[in-house]
Every structure is written in structure tokens, then in C-alpha cells.
Design a protein around this motif. Structure first.
Motif, short mmCIF file in Angstrom:
data_model
loop_
_atom_site.label_atom_id
_atom_site.label_comp_id
_atom_site.label_asym_id
_atom_site.label_seq_id
_atom_site.Cartn_x
_atom_site.Cartn_y
_atom_site.Cartn_z
N HIS A 206 0.82 -1.22 0.00
CA HIS A 206 0.00 0.00 0.00
C HIS A 206 0.85 1.26 0.00
O HIS A 206 0.68 2.14 0.86
CB HIS A 206 -0.95 0.00 1.21
CG HIS A 206 -2.17 -0.82 0.97
ND1 HIS A 206 -3.25 -0.35 0.25
CD2 HIS A 206 -2.48 -2.09 1.34
CE1 HIS A 206 -4.18 -1.28 0.20
NE2 HIS A 206 -3.74 -2.35 0.84
N HIS A 252 -0.61 -3.72 7.39
CA HIS A 252 -1.10 -3.80 6.01
C HIS A 252 -0.99 -2.49 5.24
O HIS A 252 -0.62 -2.49 4.08
CB HIS A 252 -2.54 -4.28 6.03
CG HIS A 252 -3.09 -4.61 4.68
ND1 HIS A 252 -2.68 -5.71 3.96
CD2 HIS A 252 -3.98 -3.96 3.89
CE1 HIS A 252 -3.30 -5.73 2.79
NE2 HIS A 252 -4.09 -4.68 2.71
N HIS A 316 -7.26 -1.10 6.12
CA HIS A 316 -7.05 0.02 5.19
C HIS A 316 -7.23 1.40 5.78
O HIS A 316 -8.13 1.65 6.58
CB HIS A 316 -7.98 -0.15 3.99
CG HIS A 316 -7.68 -1.40 3.23
ND1 HIS A 316 -8.61 -2.36 2.96
CD2 HIS A 316 -6.50 -1.84 2.73
CE1 HIS A 316 -8.02 -3.35 2.31
NE2 HIS A 316 -6.74 -3.07 2.17
N HIS A 504 -6.70 -4.36 -5.03
CA HIS A 504 -6.40 -2.94 -5.21
C HIS A 504 -5.81 -2.66 -6.58
O HIS A 504 -5.25 -3.54 -7.23
CB HIS A 504 -5.40 -2.47 -4.16
CG HIS A 504 -5.81 -2.77 -2.77
ND1 HIS A 504 -6.84 -2.11 -2.14
CD2 HIS A 504 -5.35 -3.66 -1.86
CE1 HIS A 504 -6.99 -2.58 -0.93
NE2 HIS A 504 -6.10 -3.53 -0.73
FE FE2 Z 1 -5.16 -3.97 1.12
#
Ligand code: FE2
Length: 510
Positions: A206, A252, A316, A504
Motif C-alpha cells: 500500500h 497492512h 485500510h 487494489h
Molecule cells: Fe489492502
């Protein structure tokens, strides 16, 4: 990082958390493969979980049938990534996150749209294809008798995110190297070594790219926490190494403000001592542990503050920004437990529909002067938050106020307990929402905001994203106008096949 230090880091991780097969109790074999194809007849929403095989590269290429008017000025490539290959040699993975990654590329050019999807040719995928069976244990599946794990990339499935940056297309996973792909044909070039001595260290899935094109990312490895800074030219600017305040925990997502890197550390550790499936829980919040939020100075990550928030699971982040008084405001999706990681993602692989869990937008105000925090939950079941990409890293009045999410609100019979079915734009300061429902036969995937050329307002953007249409048994690409998403898609493109659901992706303007 010196070579001996890097070796120690890699050895530490391999010993701590990357040897699930070795840690499984003797005789703990996963159950027999579940006949998901049979369950599909009863619930056509499950088709995206059938998965693909090694020949997918030949099948997933098409010029798409379009509906409505795709704007001529919307030109570029929209990428998505997700787990896609779930079965090999008669064995099926038990956890959705286990599947080998497949990158989807939608090329938008003057109203014409084409699609191409390719499995990322990781070292793991190639070894297992050659062997004709899975060789390595994954997050939720024990595989016995495989070769030794030599580092994080032994298990790297490159299945979580896809981003074009600095001339590369990056396919990313949480625990290992980013894989570079050729943007023109999606051929896999190989794992990225940002610097020779950093090869193989985790580059998480991310990263955030700020308005100047600078990419920020983290990686975690046992007790180690890394911060990567990559220039718009794709060259590593700086690598910093620190220690995690919650070693071995699942990490994450991350965010950047003008001054800080912000990382939530939910109190979840992966317990590989229990088999996956219907047995005892493998993933749970650790009792008595808070949700930690680490706020680090970009210039020196040793200068940091660790906030302790009420315990929650977090995948997230929507955004983080700094207010005029120095308060850091963090918006993220929180859940009261690790249900989706523990059970939901297992159910989906077994041919049972699952919801996203009790996920809600949370807004935390973090006082950098005294370490105090306050968290407010906003109503609505939402996931996959995204903001205006031009506002990443901006503070005060320039910060993003609108968050785009996938959402679920229809709980009527036949739809309750299922994944997201719509998209919504949430105005954080007021809680105001506008949304669009793809309907009871849909699973909505992550959508992204694509700024309109020459415009600067936060809602001067298109909303671009896919959903699976169970009635058509096809994946559909949608374009909505952020100024009025409740009006629904202004244009669509229908694929002649079903894609595996992805996690994603990102749009890259031509
Ligand atoms: Fe994710």
C-alpha cells in the motif's frame, strides 16, 4: 543496510513467521478440496472465486463492448491486482489471500477500451507450475514436503496491488519484494531490488504517491520496520530502518502527511500452530492489546510517537493529514474483530458467500503534543477507501475531505451476508454520503478517483472501478462522475468473461 545486517533481518523473519509449514502440528493436513463449482449453481455470485489456471494469459485479452459515452480525454491504463490461481495438482487453497496474483490492465484510449490480464510470474508460481503442485504453505493453507524457504520471496504471490511508477509497473504483496512488470504487455521482469544490499526486503502493498510523484512505503520483518522513499524517477531516495512497537504483528497499510508516515498496527499476530478451516481460530485480536498507531517523522523515523487506541482490526487507511494545531487526523476502516481475516476469507474459498465483516469508517484525532487520541466511528459498512490522489500528503485546508469506498447496505434476503454491492462517497467533516447500488446480483470492487484534466476540485473527478455482475456472469468496468455518483455509471464496458475479484489498483494517465 550492511550485508550482515540484511542477512540477520532475513534470517530473523524466516525463523519468526515465514515457515508456517514447519510450525504446523504433525498430521494437520487441510481438508479435501471443496467442490466450489457445484456450489456455484446455487449462488452465481461465487463465480469470481473459481480462479484461473496457468493458461489464463491466452484467455484474458479482449476489446470490450462499451455502453454509454467514455470521455475522449480519459486516456490511460487502469490496473488491478488480486489473488487468482487457487488450485494446482488437485489441491485448493483455503484462504482467499493465498492465491497467486493476477494483474488486470484496462487500456482506455479515445472511447475504446481493451483488457488484458496476466498472472504475475513469480519465482513461486514458476516453481509450482514446474512441479505440478503447490510447494509452499500460504497464509491459510498448509503445504507439506516443499523445498526450504530461503526468504520472504519464496512465498511471494504478488497479489495485492498494482501501480505504475517511475517507468515500472509494480505488482505488490505485503511481505516481499515488489515484482516489476512490463506495462505494455504485462510480462514479468522480476523482483525489484531498490538497492543491491536491500534485495529481498519487504516492500509492502500500500505505497502512497504524493503530489510530486514521490513514493512512500513501509515493510515489516519481525521486529523490523522499514520506510522506503522512491523518487518520481523510480530511483530509491532513502531507506530507513527502525523497530516496530508491536513486533510480529500484521501491518497492512500506511499513510503520509506532509511531515509524517502513519502506520496502524492492529493487535493481530498470525498463529500458525492451528490448522485453517473450521477448526480453532487462527487470527484473532490479541487480548489486552490496543490498536497502536505509529506516527513517524519522515526525515527521521526514530522521532516518533506511538498512540494506543481501542483494540480494532485494521486493513485500510483512507487518509492522514495534519491540522493547523498539529493534530494528526487519521481516517481508516476498523472492525471490532478479525472475523474476515479469520473466517470470511476462508468461507469464500469454500464456496460460501461472506460479508466484509463489521467494517466502519473511523476517524482518529491524534494529539502530537501529549499522545492522547480520540476515535469516532461513522455509520455504514465500507471498505477499500480511496481519496483524490492529488491530495495525498497534503495538510490543513488542502487535505482530502471526501473518501470513496465500496459499501454494503442492502440486507434484504438473498443479499444479507454478502460482499459489497455499491460505491459511496463520504464527506468526512459532515458525514454526508452519496452512493450508487450496483444491485443484488453484484459484487462491487475497489473504485478509484481519477482527476479530470485541468480541473482541481476534489470532486472534479471520475470514479472508475469494476464490479462482478452475476446476472451477466461477467466483470464490468464502470465510469461514474464523482460530482453525482448516485446517478450511476455514465459509461460501462462489459468483459466477455469473469475476472477473479481483485484487491487494489491504480489509474495511470497516458
Ligand atoms: Fe489492502
Amino acid at each position: 543496510m550492511t550485508a550482515p545486517a540484511r542477512r540477520r533481518v532475513l534470517q530473523g523473519l524466516a525463523a519468526a513467521s515465514l515457515a508456517p509449514a514447519a510450525l504446523l502440528p504433525a498430521g494437520a493436513r487441510p481438508a479435501d478440496p471443496v467442490p466450489i463449482a457445484r456450489r456455484l449453481a446455487a449462488n452465481p455470485l461465487l463465480a469470481p472465486f473459481l480462479g484461473v489456471d496457468d493458461r489464463s494469459g491466452e484467455r484474458f485479452t479482449a476489446e470490450l463492448q462499451t455502453i454509454g459515452r467514455w470521455p475522449d480525454e480519459l486516456r490511460g491504463r487502469f490496473y488491478r491486482n488480486g489473488p487468482a490461481l487457487f488450485e494446482r495438482g488437485g489441491q485448493r487453497y483455503h484462504h482467499w489471500f493465498d492465491g497467486d496474483g493476477m494483474v488486470q490492465q484496462f487500456t482506455l484510449a479515445g472511447g475504446r477500451i481493451s483488457h488484458r490480464g496476466r498472472l504475475v510470474q513469480t519465482a513461486k508460481l514458476k516453481a509450482e507450475r514446474e512441479a505440478g503442485r503447490f510447494l509452499y504453505s500460504a497464509l491459510g493453507t498448509a503445504i507439506e514436503g516443499g523445498p526450504p524457504i530461503t526468504g520472504p520471496d519464496s512465498l511471494n504471490v504478488a497479489n495485492t496491488n498494482a501501480l505504475e511508477h517511475g517507468g515500472r509497473l509494480l505488482a505488490m504483496w505485503e511481505g516481499g519484494s515488489a515484482y516489476a512488470l512490463d506495462p505494455s504487455g504485462l510480462d514479468t521482469r522480476g523482483p525489484v531490488a531498490w538497492r543491491a544490499d536491500l534485495a529481498g526486503l519487504p516492500f509492502s502493498a500500500h505505497p502512497k504517491v504524493d503530489g510530486e510523484g514521490q513514493l512512500w512505503n513501509i515493510g515489516t520483518l519481525g521486529k523490523h520496520l522499514m520506510v522506503w522513499q522512491v523518487g518520481a524517477d523510480g530511483q530509491l531516495r532513502r531507506f530507513q530502518l527502525g523497530e516496530s512497537p508491536y513486533p510480529g504483528g500484521m501491518v497492512h497499510d500506511m499513510a503520509v502527511t506532509g511531515r509524517y508516515v502513519v502506520v496502524p498496527l492492529p493487535p493481530v499476530k498470525l498463529d500458525f500452530s492451528q490448522p485453517p478451516g473450521d477448526g480453532p481460530r487462527r487470527f484473532a485480536l490479541e487480548p489486552g492489546q490496543p490498536l497502536r498507531v505509529l506516527v513517524m517523522d519522515k526525515a527521521d523515523i526514530q522521532r516518533r510517537r506511538v498512540f494506543e487506541l481501542p483494540a480494532q482490526m485494521v486493513f485500510h487507511i483512507a487518509n492522514a493529514h495534519e491540522e493547523a494545531d498539529g493534530t494528526v487526523v487519521l481516517s481508516y476502516i476498523g472492525a471490532p474483530d478479525a472475523w474476515f481475516l479469520d473466517r470470511g476469507a476462508v468461507a469464500l474459498m469454500a464456496g460460501e458467500m461472506a460479508s466484509a465483516g463489521a467494517v466502519q469508517m473511523q476517524v482518529a484525532r491524534l494529539d502530537m503534543t501529549n499522545g492522547r487520541s480520540r476515535v469516532e466511528a461513522l455509520p455504514g459498512e465500507v471498505e477499500f477507501p480511496r481519496i483524490d490522489p492529488r491530495r495525498i500528503g497534503l495538510d490543513r485546508g488542502d487535505a482530502a475531505r471526501w473518501v470513496l469506498c465500496g459499501a454494503a447496505w442492502n440486507k434484504t434476503p438473498g443479499r444479507e451476508g454478502a460482499l459489497l454491492h455499491g460505491v459511496q462517497l463520504l464527506h468526512l467533516p459532515s458525514g454526508r454520503v452519496q452512493r450508487y447500488d450496483y444491485g443484488p446480483q453484484a459484487i462491487a470492487e475497489e473504485h478509484v478517483l481519477v482527476p479530470k484534466p485541468g480541473r482541481s476540485g476534489e470532486l472534479d473527478a471520475w470514479v472508475l472501478g469494476t464490479h462482478f455482475d452475476a446476472a451477466r456472469q461477467a466483470t464490468v468496468l464502470n465510469l461514474l462522475d464523482a460530482a453525482d455518483i448516485s446517478a450511476g455509471p455514465v459509461a460501462q464496458a462489459v468483459l466477455p468473461y469473469v475476472l477473479p475479484l481483485g484487491f487494489h489498483g491504480n489509474f495511470s494517465a497516458a
